[in-house]
Design an enzyme around this catalytic site. Structure first.
Site, PDB file in Angstrom:
ATOM      1  N   ASP A 334      40.485   3.988 -11.546  1.00 10.99           N
ATOM      2  CA  ASP A 334      40.645   3.540 -12.986  1.00 10.99           C
ATOM      3  C   ASP A 334      41.887   2.818 -12.880  1.00 10.99           C
ATOM      4  O   ASP A 334      42.809   2.752 -12.289  1.00 10.99           O
ATOM      5  CB  ASP A 334      40.902   4.620 -14.090  1.00 10.99           C
ATOM      6  CG  ASP A 334      39.495   5.325 -14.370  1.00 10.99           C
ATOM      7  OD1 ASP A 334      38.545   4.187 -14.747  1.00 10.99           O
ATOM      8  OD2 ASP A 334      39.495   6.362 -14.752  1.00 10.99           O
ATOM      9  N   ASP A 622      38.861  10.121 -15.914  1.00  8.72           N
ATOM     10  CA  ASP A 622      39.534  11.134 -16.866  1.00  8.72           C
ATOM     11  C   ASP A 622      38.429  11.295 -18.017  1.00  8.72           C
ATOM     12  O   ASP A 622      38.963  12.228 -18.795  1.00  8.72           O
ATOM     13  CB  ASP A 622      40.854  10.467 -17.346  1.00  8.72           C
ATOM     14  CG  ASP A 622      40.617   8.926 -17.924  1.00  8.72           C
ATOM     15  OD1 ASP A 622      39.310   8.511 -17.838  1.00  8.72           O
ATOM     16  OD2 ASP A 622      41.464   8.427 -18.506  1.00  8.72           O
ATOM     17  N   ASP A 626      32.957  10.284 -17.212  1.00 10.29           N
ATOM     18  CA  ASP A 626      33.198  10.126 -15.844  1.00 10.29           C
ATOM     19  C   ASP A 626      32.753  11.221 -14.893  1.00 10.29           C
ATOM     20  O   ASP A 626      32.293  11.091 -13.717  1.00 10.29           O
ATOM     21  CB  ASP A 626      34.600   9.913 -15.574  1.00 10.29           C
ATOM     22  CG  ASP A 626      35.171   8.462 -16.315  1.00 10.29           C
ATOM     23  OD1 ASP A 626      34.416   7.505 -16.199  1.00 10.29           O
ATOM     24  OD2 ASP A 626      36.236   8.563 -16.687  1.00 10.29           O
TER      25      ASP A 626
END
Length: 888
Positions: A334, A622, A626
């Site tokens: 990310d 997170d 995901d």
């Protein structure tokens, strides 16, 4: 009161209907009713997958193939061979391994639980007609909850009232931009989660405004809970380490059985012994061949690795994941919070016609500075913490950094009116009363919208009509800042003689005086650039995945070195990804290093595409959505700070600091762990091969053979202690300059197989050589005494050779004299302890009969020592030749 219906579409029902359905009212529930519902429906918490008891975890340790082989060996040793001491030693090793595995897994779970407790939010709920603050776990369906900027939404809610409410829902939808919410009823059906603007979902974050809502779902009845339920039923996958160990165990078992069978047949056909005696000999060989300590040693090395990683903010949930990290080819990360600070920061400011860096000096009375902090709804708590929209808090923080405290400014020039931001105007205005009785109107907003309402500009302290050239200059600055992926806000103001009677955009936001521009960005973490460079030098490809716009993603990736600045060919958007079929994307996946405007659903496609290239993929995440990608990846990396409980639960490792650099640290530790396991395996298998070869040839020649208790003592003392100590060897220089070893590599890769082979043969030859020397140059008369001395010398040689050989395997190819041979204190003590324990069995009276040995003279000890030194010297010569031939 029953649980709320998971299938109920509250977003297309009006507030009154929803309240009726959940049997509540705007004044909230009574404490008694809330307690009744809590007892009936349970806590507002996500149910975890069925946690294994300590007994179940303990039993799981025995599912490993090598452990099963050891248990069979113990059974045979005890029942068939009547060697109960041997069986006890094997069982002790197995039990120690199982206990250590349970302890480490329990420690990891405790660390994750501690993170979850830190993340448990509180809720402001209306009960008995007053607002109370309670733990979010005690919420029930029908509770009326108040939300404010900075709050974590504690349950699924239908909004009843809103005031400029924005909620960041990336954990659930993947959308990084906060969603504007409104309490109005939605008429459409089958509306996507991200478009349900009158709903607030559990674990999302309020970034702006305030609201009141009624709880319509708690715990597993929430949107987050539904995904958690699917994950809890997902099957576990094995790691490369587990596959390697199982493969190694099966290979060893087959080889051991073949060799033992050959020995049995040859010995029986020779007629020197009965079939019972030959069976016992074959069992002795199996005991010699099986590396009893290997499972425990691997567990210890992994456990030590997890402890080191925990100290550096990487919490490993499953032991084998430590080693898998070392084989990582791809780190898909990310952007927000992992590669960047997750904190909007002012980077450039344009004021008085000059563009300057944020660190440059700026006077506290500067109008641009005043406007950005006064036309601002950030809440400043007593401890100085800023709560509110990330963009607005960044502006207030910039003021603090330049000695401008907005609290003092507002105290001196209080806000008397405001016009909140909305998505149509893209502006926000506040009105402040000046000390002279006039009123200062501060306006901030999107440059294109604000400039339409600006007519003047201040130049050298003088307000004058803005010319078209001046307007174009401002637009050019705005465009250049935008190209650098900065979010730009414009500031303007005007002075009114009287307080406006109507607070409308037409009254306030016109005939404005331009003050300046502010460029902001979520900056990259200071250590991230170096971590990316280190990963690339290690042959690992960093991939950035973000829900942000392509321009922002490309700029940050360029600044970090993930791509070359301006290389837009390496960037792909979620929309472009949707247009590709699976086969096309699999073929082209190597072209892309940056994924912009993607949803969490795309992550699974990215993982699968790289895995189809036989790459080992580490994936960060997170959000709840995901979790499938975290499960699919070879290493799922959850976020300890921003991560949801579901994402943490789906991960193999959790970052306590949400930092990309920590992943690279963990990869380095993983590589070290694999290298040390490889050294231990090389040491153990070459030693055991030497033992097998010695026993095999002794049997073929009709000589006396080593006793099972002697072999087990060597395996336990001179094998196990140094092998464990090799597991804590320091990281070899240049370990992060090597390319990833690949998905199909195993413990025998990189020259280990050939080393095990020739070093094992060398150990056997040297041991048999000393045995023959003892036979041919005896110190005693009588065949029985001569053979007893020779066998004792062989026993001592086999043990001592292995202690010398432990120094050889500190590096597969490098010379012992270039790798600081005595740097590992644990290793030094292990060698010394092993030597003493080996010597005690021969030199100390009372042990002779137990271990079937005799006392040796100085000349006999000299022969043993020469063989040990020869092992060291010959391996050094072989390594030298390999390096010169370019094979190392």
């Amino acid at each position: 009161m029953q649980k709320a219906d998971k299938g109920e579409t509250y977003y297309n029902q009006d507030a009154a209907t929803v309240l009726k359905h959940v049997q509540s009212q705007t004044e909230g529930l009574s404490n008694d009713e809330a307690q009744k519902r809590l007892e009936q429906n349970g806590k507002n918490a996500l149910a975890e997958g069925k946690r294994k008891t300590k007994l179940q975890r303990f039993l799981d340790q025995f599912k490993d193939f090598m452990i099963i082989v050891l248990l069979v060996a113990a059974l045979i040793s005890g029942i068939v061979a009547r060697e109960w001491a041997d069986a006890a030693i094997i069982l002790a090793v197995v039990l120690i391994n199982a206990i250590m595995g349970v302890i480490q897994e329990s420690k990891a779970e405790e660390a994750i639980d501690a993170l979850k407790e830190m993340a448990t939010p509180e809720a402001h709920v209306r009960r008995n007609g007053s607002v109370q603050t309670i733990s979010s776990e005690d919420l029930v369906v029908g509770d009326i909850v108040r939300l404010e900027a900075g709050d974590v939404v504690p349950a699924d809610m239908r909004l009843l009232e809103t005031a400029s409410l924005k909620i960041e829902e990336s954990a659930l939808t993947g959308e990084s931009v906060p969603v504007e919410k409104d309490a109005g009823t939605i008429d459409e059906t089958d509306v996507a989660l991200g478009d349900r603007t009158n709903m607030a979902f559990m674990n999302s974050n309020v970034t702006y405004g305030r609201a009141t809502g009624v709880v319509v779902g708690t715990g597993m009845q929430t949107q987050v809970g539904q995904i958690a339920g699917m994950l809890n039923s997902a099957e576990e996958t094995t790691t490369p380490l587990q596959d390697n160990l199982n493969s190694l165990g099966k290979t060893l078992t087959i080889l051991i059985l073949v060799i033992a069978a050959i020995m049995f047949v040859v010995g029986f056909l020779r007629g020197d012994a009965s079939w019972i005696d030959m069976l016992l000999v074959s069992i002795s060989l199996a005991v010699a061949a099986i590396p009893e300590g290997l499972p425990a040693i691997v567990t210890i090395i992994l456990a030590l690795g997890t402890q080191k990683m925990a100290k550096r903010n990487a919490l490993v949930r499953k032991l084998p994941a430590v080693e898998t990290l070392g084989s990582t080819d791809i780190i898909a990360s990310d952007k927000t919070g992992t590669l960047t600070m997750n904190q909007m920061t002012v980077e450039k400011i344009y004021t008085h016609g000059q563009l300057q860096a944020a660190k440059a000096e700026i006077a506290p009375e500067d109008l641009t500075l005043r406007i950005m902090t006064m036309a601002n709804d950030t809440q400043i708590q007593e401890d100085g913490k800023l709560v509110g929209d990330p963009t607005e808090t960044a502006l207030v923080q910039y003021g603090f950094d330049h000695d401008f405290d907005v609290r003092d400014a507002v105290a001196a020039e209080p806000r008397v009116a405001e016009l909140p931001f909305d998505s149509d105007r893209k502006l926000m205005s506040t009105v402040h009363q000046l000390k002279d009785g006039r009123f200062f109107v501060a306006v901030k907003g999107a440059p294109d919208q604000l400039l339409k309402r600006v007519t003047k500009v201040e130049v050298d302290g003088q307000v004058q009509t803005m010319t078209s050239d001046q307007a174009n200059d401002i637009l050019d600055v705005n465009n250049n800042l935008a190209k650098d992926a900065l979010r730009v806000l414009a500031m303007a103001y005007k002075i009114l003689e009287h307080k406006p009677t109507e607070i409308t955009s037409e009254n306030l936001e016109n005939d404005l005086i331009f003050a300046g521009l502010v460029g902001m960005i979520d900056p990259e973490r200071p250590e991230a650039k170096a971590a990316v460079e280190k990963a690339k030098s290690a042959g690992i490809r960093p991939i950035m995945i973000t829900g942000d716009h392509q321009v922002t993603a490309e700029a940050i990736a360029g600044r970090l070195g993930i791509i070359e600045p301006g290389d837009d060919a390496a960037v792909i958007t979620g929309a472009q990804l949707d247009e590709m079929d699976g086969q096309t994307f699999d073929q082209n996946v190597e072209k892309y290093s940056v994924y912009a405007r993607v949803s969490p659903e795309h992550k699974v496609r990215i993982v699968k595409a790289w895995q189809s290239k036989q790459k080992v993929v580490a994936m960060t995440g997170d959000g709840v959505n995901d979790a499938p990608a975290l499960k699919s990846a070879d290493i799922g990396v959850g976020m300890g700070i921003t991560g949801t409980e579901v994402s943490k639960g789906a991960s193999d490792m959790v970052l306590a600091d949400d930092n990309f650099a920590t992943i690279v640290v963990a990869v380095e530790e993983g590589r070290k762990v694999f290298a040390n396991i490889q050294k231990s395996i090389q040491y153990l298998l070459s030693a055991n091969l030497g033992e097998v070869l010695t026993l095999f040839l002794m049997t073929l020649m009709g000589w006396d053979i080593l006793k099972p208790v002697q072999l087990l003592w060597i395996n336990l003392v001179t094998d196990t202690f140094p092998a464990i100590a090799l597991g804590v060897e320091p990281t070899e220089p240049g370990i992060m300059d090597r390319k990833p070893r690949g998905r199909n590599s195993n413990f025998f890769s990189g020259g280990v197989a050939s080393s095990v082979l020739y070093q094992g043969i060398l150990e056997g030859v040297l041991t048999l050589g000393v045995y023959l020397w003892g036979i041919n140059f005896p110190l005693h008369s009588g065949a029985e005494a001569v053979h007893a001395d020779a066998l004792t010398m062989a026993y001592a040689t086999l043990g001592l050779i292995q202690l010398f050989h432990a120094f050889n395997v500190k590096s597969i190819h490098q010379s012992l004299f270039t790798i600081h041979p005595f740097a590992n204190k644990a290793f030094n003590w292990a060698i010394l302890a092993s030597f003493v324990l080996l010597g005690v069995t021969i030199a100390v009276p009372g042990f002779n009969s137990l271990f079937h040995v005799t006392h040796l003279a100085l000349s006999q000890w000299s022969a043993v020592l020469i063989a040990g030194i020869a092992m060291l010297v010959i391996v050094e010569i072989v390594k030298f030749v390999q390096r010169k031939m370019g094979k190392a």
